[in-house]
Design a protein around this motif. Structure first.
Motif, mmCIF file in Angstrom:
data_model
loop_
_atom_site.group_PDB
_atom_site.id
_atom_site.type_symbol
_atom_site.label_atom_id
_atom_site.label_comp_id
_atom_site.label_asym_id
_atom_site.label_seq_id
_atom_site.Cartn_x
_atom_site.Cartn_y
_atom_site.Cartn_z
ATOM 1 N N GLN A 37 -6.860 10.942 -1.708
ATOM 2 C CA GLN A 37 -6.067 10.033 -2.530
ATOM 3 C C GLN A 37 -5.572 10.701 -3.811
ATOM 4 O OE1 GLN A 37 -5.389 6.722 -1.604
ATOM 5 N NE2 GLN A 37 -6.241 7.494 0.308
ATOM 6 N N ASP A 78 -4.555 -3.013 -11.982
ATOM 7 C CA ASP A 78 -3.756 -2.405 -10.936
ATOM 8 C C ASP A 78 -3.806 -3.122 -9.595
ATOM 9 O OD1 ASP A 78 -2.176 0.005 -10.039
ATOM 10 O OD2 ASP A 78 -3.902 0.172 -8.688
ATOM 11 N N HIS A 79 -4.995 -3.411 -9.086
ATOM 12 C CA HIS A 79 -5.072 -3.965 -7.745
ATOM 13 C C HIS A 79 -6.321 -4.816 -7.552
ATOM 14 C CE1 HIS A 79 -7.472 -0.225 -7.295
ATOM 15 N NE2 HIS A 79 -8.149 -0.915 -6.389
ATOM 16 N N CYS A 81 -9.096 -5.580 -4.426
ATOM 17 C CA CYS A 81 -9.570 -5.045 -3.152
ATOM 18 C C CYS A 81 -10.420 -6.086 -2.447
ATOM 19 C CB CYS A 81 -10.391 -3.782 -3.371
ATOM 20 S SG CYS A 81 -11.055 -3.095 -1.820
ATOM 21 N N CYS A 107 -0.220 2.603 1.496
ATOM 22 C CA CYS A 107 -1.149 3.629 1.975
ATOM 23 C C CYS A 107 -1.674 3.181 3.332
ATOM 24 C CB CYS A 107 -2.292 3.808 0.974
ATOM 25 S SG CYS A 107 -3.601 4.933 1.523
ATOM 26 N N ILE A 119 -9.690 2.742 3.930
ATOM 27 C CA ILE A 119 -9.002 1.763 3.100
ATOM 28 C C ILE A 119 -7.527 1.760 3.475
ATOM 29 C CG2 ILE A 119 -10.578 2.006 1.130
ATOM 30 C CD1 ILE A 119 -8.314 3.751 -0.186
ATOM 31 N N PHE A 121 -3.618 0.174 1.536
ATOM 32 C CA PHE A 121 -2.983 -0.568 0.449
ATOM 33 C C PHE A 121 -1.672 -1.171 0.945
ATOM 34 C CE2 PHE A 121 -5.649 2.108 -2.195
ATOM 35 C CZ PHE A 121 -5.912 1.327 -3.313
ATOM 36 N N PHE A 123 1.719 -3.642 -0.646
ATOM 37 C CA PHE A 123 2.372 -4.212 -1.822
ATOM 38 C C PHE A 123 3.083 -5.472 -1.358
ATOM 39 C CE2 PHE A 123 5.732 -4.231 -5.175
ATOM 40 C CZ PHE A 123 4.885 -4.253 -6.273
ATOM 41 N N LEU A 129 -0.500 -5.584 -5.695
ATOM 42 C CA LEU A 129 -1.023 -4.483 -4.905
ATOM 43 C C LEU A 129 -2.392 -4.892 -4.385
ATOM 44 C CD1 LEU A 129 -0.616 -1.559 -3.931
ATOM 45 C CD2 LEU A 129 -1.692 -0.812 -6.075
ATOM 46 N N GLU A 131 -5.634 -3.903 -1.834
ATOM 47 C CA GLU A 131 -6.365 -2.880 -1.080
ATOM 48 C C GLU A 131 -7.314 -3.596 -0.132
ATOM 49 O OE1 GLU A 131 -9.398 0.909 -1.878
ATOM 50 O OE2 GLU A 131 -8.991 -0.498 -3.496
ATOM 51 N N TYR A 132 -7.460 -3.048 1.057
ATOM 52 C CA TYR A 132 -8.458 -3.530 2.006
ATOM 53 C C TYR A 132 -9.400 -2.392 2.321
ATOM 54 C CZ TYR A 132 -5.455 -7.551 2.775
ATOM 55 O OH TYR A 132 -4.710 -8.684 2.588
#
Length: 142
Positions: A37, A78-79, A81, A107, A119, A121, A123, A129, A131-132
């Motif tokens: 990453q 930012d995000h 998860c 991602c 993971i 990502f 949007f 944003l 994440e999983y």
């Protein structure tokens, strides 16, 4: 699915960590370099409520980092998860469902050093944003 962590982006991991610690956050992990990453991450736990925060800084040159655009806007929150659980389907299933609702893949599923799990990502059209992260295996703490 359940909330796993909230992500915070900045240029300097030490400065971010110090600010979170001044607010009472407790360190959960050492800094973790993720060469895939191209970031360094560190996890802290929020006092009282227990939310997990992921501090994310560029690994190496920030101008070539996947964080460059977010850092250019000043960084910060930012995000979100979410951690998949048994019965939620695969990471690919979750990403496909997001795309079907209009999300853009940022991602593709990839191994993350911090979790030793994959993971992804996306949007969302709402400009969030997301994440999983795949489900934990027995004995995993993050």
């Amino acid at each position: 699915m359940k909330l796993h962590h909230l992500g915070w982006v900045g240029n300097d991991l030490a400065r971010m960590r110090a600010a979170f610690e001044r607010d009472g956050a407790q360190i959960v992990s050492p800094p973790i370099d993720d060469p895939i990453q191209r970031v360094t991450v560190q996890f802290l736990r929020e006092p009282g409520t227990g939310e997990l925060w992921e501090l994310v800084a560029p690994l190496g040159d920030p101008t070539g980092s996947p964080l460059a655009s977010r850092l250019g806007r000043g960084g910060g929150f930012d995000h979100v998860c979410y951690e998949l659980e048994d019965g939620d389907g695969t990471l690919e299933d979750r990403v496909a469902a997001e795309v079907a609702r209009g999300a853009r893949v940022v991602c593709e599923p990839v191994l993350a050093a911090a979790f030793d799990r994959r993971i992804a990502f996306v949007f969302r059209r709402s400009r969030r944003l997301i994440e999983y992260v795949e489900p934990r295996r027995p004995g995993q703490t993050l």
